[in-house]
Motif scaffolding. Sequence first.
Motif, PDB file in Angstrom:
ATOM      1  N   PHE A 346       0.809  -1.222   0.000  1.00  0.00           N
ATOM      2  CA  PHE A 346       0.000   0.000   0.000  1.00  0.00           C
ATOM      3  C   PHE A 346       0.838   1.266   0.000  1.00  0.00           C
ATOM      4  CE2 PHE A 346      -0.656  -0.976   4.753  1.00  0.00           C
ATOM      5  CZ  PHE A 346       0.101   0.081   5.254  1.00  0.00           C
ATOM      6  N   ARG A 347       2.131   1.187   0.311  1.00  0.00           N
ATOM      7  CA  ARG A 347       2.947   2.403   0.213  1.00  0.00           C
ATOM      8  C   ARG A 347       2.979   2.913  -1.237  1.00  0.00           C
ATOM      9  NH1 ARG A 347       8.579  -0.807   1.741  1.00  0.00           N
ATOM     10  NH2 ARG A 347       8.821  -1.924  -0.244  1.00  0.00           N
ATOM     11  N   TYR A 348       2.984   1.998  -2.215  1.00  0.00           N
ATOM     12  CA  TYR A 348       2.965   2.409  -3.627  1.00  0.00           C
ATOM     13  C   TYR A 348       1.569   2.866  -4.032  1.00  0.00           C
ATOM     14  CZ  TYR A 348       7.370  -0.058  -3.444  1.00  0.00           C
ATOM     15  OH  TYR A 348       8.630  -0.477  -3.089  1.00  0.00           O
ATOM     16  N   ASN A 349       0.535   2.183  -3.542  1.00  0.00           N
ATOM     17  CA  ASN A 349      -0.823   2.635  -3.819  1.00  0.00           C
ATOM     18  C   ASN A 349      -1.018   4.079  -3.374  1.00  0.00           C
ATOM     19  OD1 ASN A 349      -1.201  -0.030  -4.550  1.00  0.00           O
ATOM     20  ND2 ASN A 349      -2.593  -0.518  -2.877  1.00  0.00           N
ATOM     21  N   LEU A 350      -0.455   4.424  -2.214  1.00  0.00           N
ATOM     22  CA  LEU A 350      -0.677   5.753  -1.660  1.00  0.00           C
ATOM     23  C   LEU A 350       0.126   6.812  -2.394  1.00  0.00           C
ATOM     24  CD1 LEU A 350      -0.902   4.804   2.100  1.00  0.00           C
ATOM     25  CD2 LEU A 350      -2.742   5.326   0.517  1.00  0.00           C
TER      26      LEU A 350
END
Length: 509
Positions: A346-350
């Motif tokens: 989720f760090r990349y999603n964000l």
Amino acid sequence: MIIGNHRYVIVGAGPAGLQLSYYLHREGADYLTLERGAEPAAFFRRYPRHRRLISLNKVHTTSTDPEIKLRWDWNSLLNDAPALMFPEYSGEYLPHADDLVRYLEDFRRFHDLNVRFETAVERIERTADGFVLHTPAGVLHARCVIVAAGWGAPFIPDIPGIEHAVGYEDMSIEPEEYAGKRVLIIGKGNSAFETAHAMLGHAAMVHLASRRPLKLAWNSKHPGDVRGQYGALLDSYQFKTLHSVLDCTIDEIRRDADGYDVRITYTHADGEQALLRYDTVLRCTGFRMDTGIFDASCAPVTERDGRMPSLRPDWQSANVDDLYFAGTIAQARDFKRASSAFIDGFRYNLRTLTRLLRERYDDVPLSYDTVPAEPEALTRLVLDRVNWSSALWTQFEYLCDALVPDPASGGLRHYIDLPEDYAADRFGDLYTVTLRWGRDEYGDVFAIERHPQPDRAAESAFIHPVIRRYRDGELVDELHLLEDLLAEWRRPDRHVAPLEEYFAKQLPG
């Protein structure tokens, strides 16, 4: 009393809330993050109960490139400070949860993120131009709300007598307390195996029970399924120690002065039923999101037994405009495929969500580069990306690069790290670049017959690049490139030539 008015309000200061705060802060956006606790990372201050994470921390790698090292660093948040990477806080392959808490505290402090602690969001209400968030200190107005609050409550299955089971959140973690006892653990996920593993040398008998068969991460390739470090219990099951993994419906739990009678129906035994006796019953059935904060005006629809919100491709609520979700609860679009449930996903999603929010609410265009519509140039670009990007690596089968024909330049616009379904919906006519796993069923995942010929690349069992062609949002063609043991896709015969030939056929003459 009105205590603020912001374009973006983030609810929750766990890893997802801090990561999104970082990106909005760096962009100079008008945001505020609200956290009910006095400190960040409330979930990880309590969970996992035995304090050992299942997120990998591979400190020593064959690469010195920070981007590539992120592929095996599952705990760092993305940021521009080399000292604020998780391997600086722990050298353990499976680190202690307290080290993650310490890391997240320092991350918030170092970047001076705009977090208001001890401010619980009691209710979110939809208005004509945004939202009102009610807190004990007063109300805040927001144009856009992003809920990054993580899991809010345990998931309690509908089983008669389930109230007699002690929850994962409340159970004793002292193994001696289970010495000589017959223990039933409801659930067969990582929290159930974590619990069983800790008492394995003490309990007389441990049964793990749920309706569905056990899913092992080495079969599914999903980090949320049961991990290999808990294999001792599976050994014990097969070695006839009376420790068991049961596929069954739990029909009823009854308690008396001396223990518990549990009635079950086996899943794979022609409807056979049994009445089993236990000294202890524990519930390890996971968590769900807290929907109690939403007013009827903005109650999001949910899925997976109400555990998580249903989402549009841009992480916006499926039924409430301007309400977004972030972090582990925002995994519905790639459930049990990529890693959106975990920090490393989720760090990349964000990072991408920040770009989409800024485009929608701050009129900042979604950035892209332009590449010539030439087979050689496109091949170089695609192979450079799949050999380097940690986002495509971690968010395989979910995030993609999009190559969109640009009539103005005659080339293609190159967008990075977009959800593939979002890109297909938005652009319609495009190529996507992703990494994918082979999804065939294998009798033995450690003895797979491979066929290392370029024309059989679609049969690759392991992670490999896939280029897809969409027209009007519909998939019309795709090219698989052969898997590689070291994840280096640059061989002239296996990767370069097939990709150049593919683009030569696809591009207009």
